[in-house]
Write a protein that holds these residues in place. Sequence first.
Motif, PDB file in Angstrom:
ATOM      1  N   VAL A   2      -6.784   8.613 -14.457  1.00 51.23           N
ATOM      2  CA  VAL A   2      -6.326   9.245 -13.231  1.00 51.23           C
ATOM      3  C   VAL A   2      -6.171   8.177 -12.160  1.00 51.23           C
ATOM      4  O   VAL A   2      -7.123   7.511 -11.794  1.00 51.23           O
ATOM      5  N   GLY A   3      -4.969   8.022 -11.641  1.00 50.32           N
ATOM      6  CA  GLY A   3      -4.707   6.976 -10.664  1.00 50.32           C
ATOM      7  C   GLY A   3      -4.191   5.712 -11.325  1.00 50.32           C
ATOM      8  O   GLY A   3      -4.396   5.471 -12.517  1.00 50.32           O
ATOM      9  N   TYR A   4      -3.533   4.891 -10.538  1.00 54.03           N
ATOM     10  CA  TYR A   4      -2.944   3.661 -11.067  1.00 54.03           C
ATOM     11  C   TYR A   4      -4.033   2.642 -11.379  1.00 54.03           C
ATOM     12  O   TYR A   4      -4.906   2.374 -10.552  1.00 54.03           O
ATOM     13  N   ASP A   5      -3.981   2.080 -12.580  1.00 54.95           N
ATOM     14  CA  ASP A   5      -4.929   1.057 -12.995  1.00 54.95           C
ATOM     15  C   ASP A   5      -4.143  -0.151 -13.478  1.00 54.95           C
ATOM     16  O   ASP A   5      -3.524  -0.110 -14.532  1.00 54.95           O
ATOM     17  N   LEU A  98       1.142  13.883  -9.049  1.00 52.42           N
ATOM     18  CA  LEU A  98       2.259  12.959  -8.882  1.00 52.42           C
ATOM     19  C   LEU A  98       2.058  12.116  -7.627  1.00 52.42           C
ATOM     20  O   LEU A  98       2.227  10.885  -7.664  1.00 52.42           O
ATOM     21  N   SER A  99       1.678  12.751  -6.520  1.00 48.97           N
ATOM     22  CA  SER A  99       1.456  12.016  -5.270  1.00 48.97           C
ATOM     23  C   SER A  99       0.317  11.018  -5.415  1.00 48.97           C
ATOM     24  O   SER A  99       0.393   9.885  -4.919  1.00 48.97           O
ATOM     25  N   PHE A 100      -0.756  11.434  -6.096  1.00 49.50           N
ATOM     26  CA  PHE A 100      -1.907  10.546  -6.256  1.00 49.50           C
ATOM     27  C   PHE A 100      -1.543   9.303  -7.066  1.00 49.50           C
ATOM     28  O   PHE A 100      -1.911   8.182  -6.694  1.00 49.50           O
ATOM     29  N   GLU A 101      -0.819   9.493  -8.157  1.00 49.54           N
ATOM     30  CA  GLU A 101      -0.406   8.346  -8.975  1.00 49.54           C
ATOM     31  C   GLU A 101       0.485   7.403  -8.167  1.00 49.54           C
ATOM     32  O   GLU A 101       0.335   6.173  -8.224  1.00 49.54           O
ATOM     33  N   MET A 102       1.412   7.968  -7.393  1.00 51.28           N
ATOM     34  CA  MET A 102       2.331   7.145  -6.600  1.00 51.28           C
ATOM     35  C   MET A 102       1.597   6.408  -5.478  1.00 51.28           C
ATOM     36  O   MET A 102       1.871   5.233  -5.217  1.00 51.28           O
ATOM     37  N   LEU A 103       0.666   7.091  -4.825  1.00 49.91           N
ATOM     38  CA  LEU A 103      -0.063   6.472  -3.710  1.00 49.91           C
ATOM     39  C   LEU A 103      -0.981   5.348  -4.183  1.00 49.91           C
ATOM     40  O   LEU A 103      -1.059   4.288  -3.540  1.00 49.91           O
ATOM     41  N   THR A 104      -1.682   5.562  -5.292  1.00 47.88           N
ATOM     42  CA  THR A 104      -2.565   4.495  -5.792  1.00 47.88           C
ATOM     43  C   THR A 104      -1.751   3.294  -6.282  1.00 47.88           C
ATOM     44  O   THR A 104      -2.179   2.146  -6.109  1.00 47.88           O
ATOM     45  N   GLU A 105      -0.587   3.549  -6.854  1.00 46.22           N
ATOM     46  CA  GLU A 105       0.280   2.430  -7.258  1.00 46.22           C
ATOM     47  C   GLU A 105       0.792   1.688  -6.035  1.00 46.22           C
ATOM     48  O   GLU A 105       0.878   0.445  -6.038  1.00 46.22           O
ATOM     49  N   LEU A 106       1.126   2.437  -4.975  1.00 45.03           N
ATOM     50  CA  LEU A 106       1.591   1.813  -3.736  1.00 45.03           C
ATOM     51  C   LEU A 106       0.515   0.919  -3.134  1.00 45.03           C
ATOM     52  O   LEU A 106       0.805  -0.196  -2.662  1.00 45.03           O
ATOM     53  N   VAL A 107      -0.733   1.375  -3.153  1.00 43.09           N
ATOM     54  CA  VAL A 107      -1.847   0.569  -2.633  1.00 43.09           C
ATOM     55  C   VAL A 107      -1.985  -0.723  -3.429  1.00 43.09           C
ATOM     56  O   VAL A 107      -2.173  -1.806  -2.868  1.00 43.09           O
ATOM     57  N   ALA A 115      -6.925  -0.709  -6.193  1.00 40.85           N
ATOM     58  CA  ALA A 115      -6.496   0.682  -6.333  1.00 40.85           C
ATOM     59  C   ALA A 115      -7.559   1.568  -6.964  1.00 40.85           C
ATOM     60  O   ALA A 115      -7.432   2.796  -6.945  1.00 40.85           O
ATOM     61  N   ARG A 116      -8.632   0.966  -7.522  1.00 39.22           N
ATOM     62  CA  ARG A 116      -9.679   1.751  -8.179  1.00 39.22           C
ATOM     63  C   ARG A 116     -10.905   1.964  -7.295  1.00 39.22           C
ATOM     64  O   ARG A 116     -11.874   2.592  -7.717  1.00 39.22           O
ATOM     65  N   ASP A 117     -10.871   1.457  -6.053  1.00 37.21           N
ATOM     66  CA  ASP A 117     -12.010   1.594  -5.149  1.00 37.21           C
ATOM     67  C   ASP A 117     -12.281   3.055  -4.788  1.00 37.21           C
ATOM     68  O   ASP A 117     -11.357   3.875  -4.732  1.00 37.21           O
ATOM     69  N   PHE A 118     -13.545   3.358  -4.483  1.00 40.63           N
ATOM     70  CA  PHE A 118     -13.938   4.705  -4.052  1.00 40.63           C
ATOM     71  C   PHE A 118     -13.153   5.124  -2.814  1.00 40.63           C
ATOM     72  O   PHE A 118     -12.630   6.246  -2.744  1.00 40.63           O
ATOM     73  N   SER A 119     -13.051   4.227  -1.836  1.00 34.54           N
ATOM     74  CA  SER A 119     -12.370   4.558  -0.581  1.00 34.54           C
ATOM     75  C   SER A 119     -10.883   4.803  -0.794  1.00 34.54           C
ATOM     76  O   SER A 119     -10.286   5.685  -0.162  1.00 34.54           O
ATOM     77  N   VAL A 120     -10.263   4.032  -1.682  1.00 33.61           N
ATOM     78  CA  VAL A 120      -8.833   4.201  -1.971  1.00 33.61           C
ATOM     79  C   VAL A 120      -8.592   5.547  -2.634  1.00 33.61           C
ATOM     80  O   VAL A 120      -7.669   6.284  -2.280  1.00 33.61           O
ATOM     81  N   HIS A 121      -9.422   5.886  -3.601  1.00 36.05           N
ATOM     82  CA  HIS A 121      -9.272   7.178  -4.278  1.00 36.05           C
ATOM     83  C   HIS A 121      -9.553   8.330  -3.312  1.00 36.05           C
ATOM     84  O   HIS A 121      -8.920   9.390  -3.418  1.00 36.05           O
ATOM     85  N   PHE A 122     -10.479   8.122  -2.358  1.00 33.50           N
ATOM     86  CA  PHE A 122     -10.764   9.170  -1.376  1.00 33.50           C
ATOM     87  C   PHE A 122      -9.541   9.423  -0.491  1.00 33.50           C
ATOM     88  O   PHE A 122      -9.107  10.569  -0.314  1.00 33.50           O
ATOM     89  N   VAL A 123      -8.973   8.371   0.068  1.00 35.63           N
ATOM     90  CA  VAL A 123      -7.828   8.519   0.978  1.00 35.63           C
ATOM     91  C   VAL A 123      -6.596   9.020   0.222  1.00 35.63           C
ATOM     92  O   VAL A 123      -5.914   9.953   0.673  1.00 35.63           O
ATOM     93  N   CYS A 124      -6.310   8.423  -0.931  1.00 37.87           N
ATOM     94  CA  CYS A 124      -5.126   8.835  -1.703  1.00 37.87           C
ATOM     95  C   CYS A 124      -5.284  10.267  -2.233  1.00 37.87           C
ATOM     96  O   CYS A 124      -4.319  11.035  -2.254  1.00 37.87           O
ATOM     97  N   GLY A 125      -6.496  10.621  -2.650  1.00 36.74           N
ATOM     98  CA  GLY A 125      -6.747  11.985  -3.109  1.00 36.74           C
ATOM     99  C   GLY A 125      -6.568  12.989  -1.989  1.00 36.74           C
ATOM    100  O   GLY A 125      -5.965  14.058  -2.181  1.00 36.74           O
ATOM    101  N   GLY A 126      -7.073  12.657  -0.796  1.00 40.38           N
ATOM    102  CA  GLY A 126      -6.926  13.547   0.349  1.00 40.38           C
ATOM    103  C   GLY A 126      -5.480  13.707   0.777  1.00 40.38           C
ATOM    104  O   GLY A 126      -5.014  14.817   1.043  1.00 40.38           O
ATOM    105  N   LEU A 127      -4.748  12.593   0.834  1.00 40.14           N
ATOM    106  CA  LEU A 127      -3.339  12.657   1.234  1.00 40.14           C
ATOM    107  C   LEU A 127      -2.499  13.426   0.219  1.00 40.14           C
ATOM    108  O   LEU A 127      -1.623  14.213   0.590  1.00 40.14           O
TER     109      LEU A 127
END
Length: 318
Positions: A2-5, A98-107, A115-127
């Motif tokens: 889940v999320g860009y790795d 879809l938004s979460f995958e795109m946002l983490t890849e953008l980061v 892109a795997r940080d707790f804070s990044v997943h928190f912000v991208c998940g919320g957005l």
Amino acid sequence: MVGYDPKADDRSVSKFEAAAAGSVSGLATRALISPLDVIKIRFQLQIERLSPSDPSAKYHGILQAARQILREEGPTAFWKGHVPAQLLSIGYGAVQFLSFEMLTELVHRAGVHDARDFSVHFVCGGLSACVATLAVHPVDVLRTRFAAQGEPKVYRTLRAAVATMYRTEGPLVFYKGLNPTMMAIFPYAGFQFSFYSSLKRVYEWATPAEGKGNGNLKNLLCGSAAGVISKTLTYPLDLFKKRLQVGGFEQARASFGQVRHYRGLLDCAGQVLREEGVRGFFKGLSPSLLKAALATGLMFFWYELFCSLFQRVRKADS
């Protein structure tokens, strides 16, 4: 998954796969947890205390509520509003993942944070959840109205509900409760994604090598735990949202007990605190936590499972 790795490019999913897996995840999860959702909504909307010592309380426990709903309204009551709920889940799941995958890849491509940080997943998940909420909130209002109405029904069909609500309350009725929804969904979804990723890493660290074979069990357990933590931290805002969404719908609530009129989020919070106490902010928490554990666990379980299936099909075709 889940999320860009960046370290797992061979396992990355396409945008279509992310949207499709999110849709199927939402559909399958919703069908299984609908009864708990109906009970949770009934609890959230009840003004009286959720206690058998209050003679005016219609519901006071999960099993008691389930038996009473079954006796008075039949088994189909547990899937009231299921059509709009499924539309909500399918659309929400597709847009969110879809938004979460795109946002983490953008980061990752911006090179600012891992892109795997707790804070990044928190912000991208919320957005990603906020984007999904804006897209499907009208369906959420319809789902709540259907689940909240008693007998005789005010709305017989989805089409009739849309027409009646638009005619009697105007177009803005479909965005009732949007403010507390957006305020609640950002931290809730942010915690879901960030705790899920963190708990998976803890699970990997704590589990012996011979016990790491069952990835599906890991996804289910970590998703369930993330759901419970997230829901507990953000629950009062969910209750305010439900109370505001049924504003103007009081005639259908009369058989359930007292009804209240709220002028907005702050007025709703103030009335709940004044009349029901701090415990009023957590009405329906028990079925909500049970639902959150099942829903979040199944959401990540199905999403990861279908992403894996899509990747196997893609490799088989190549």
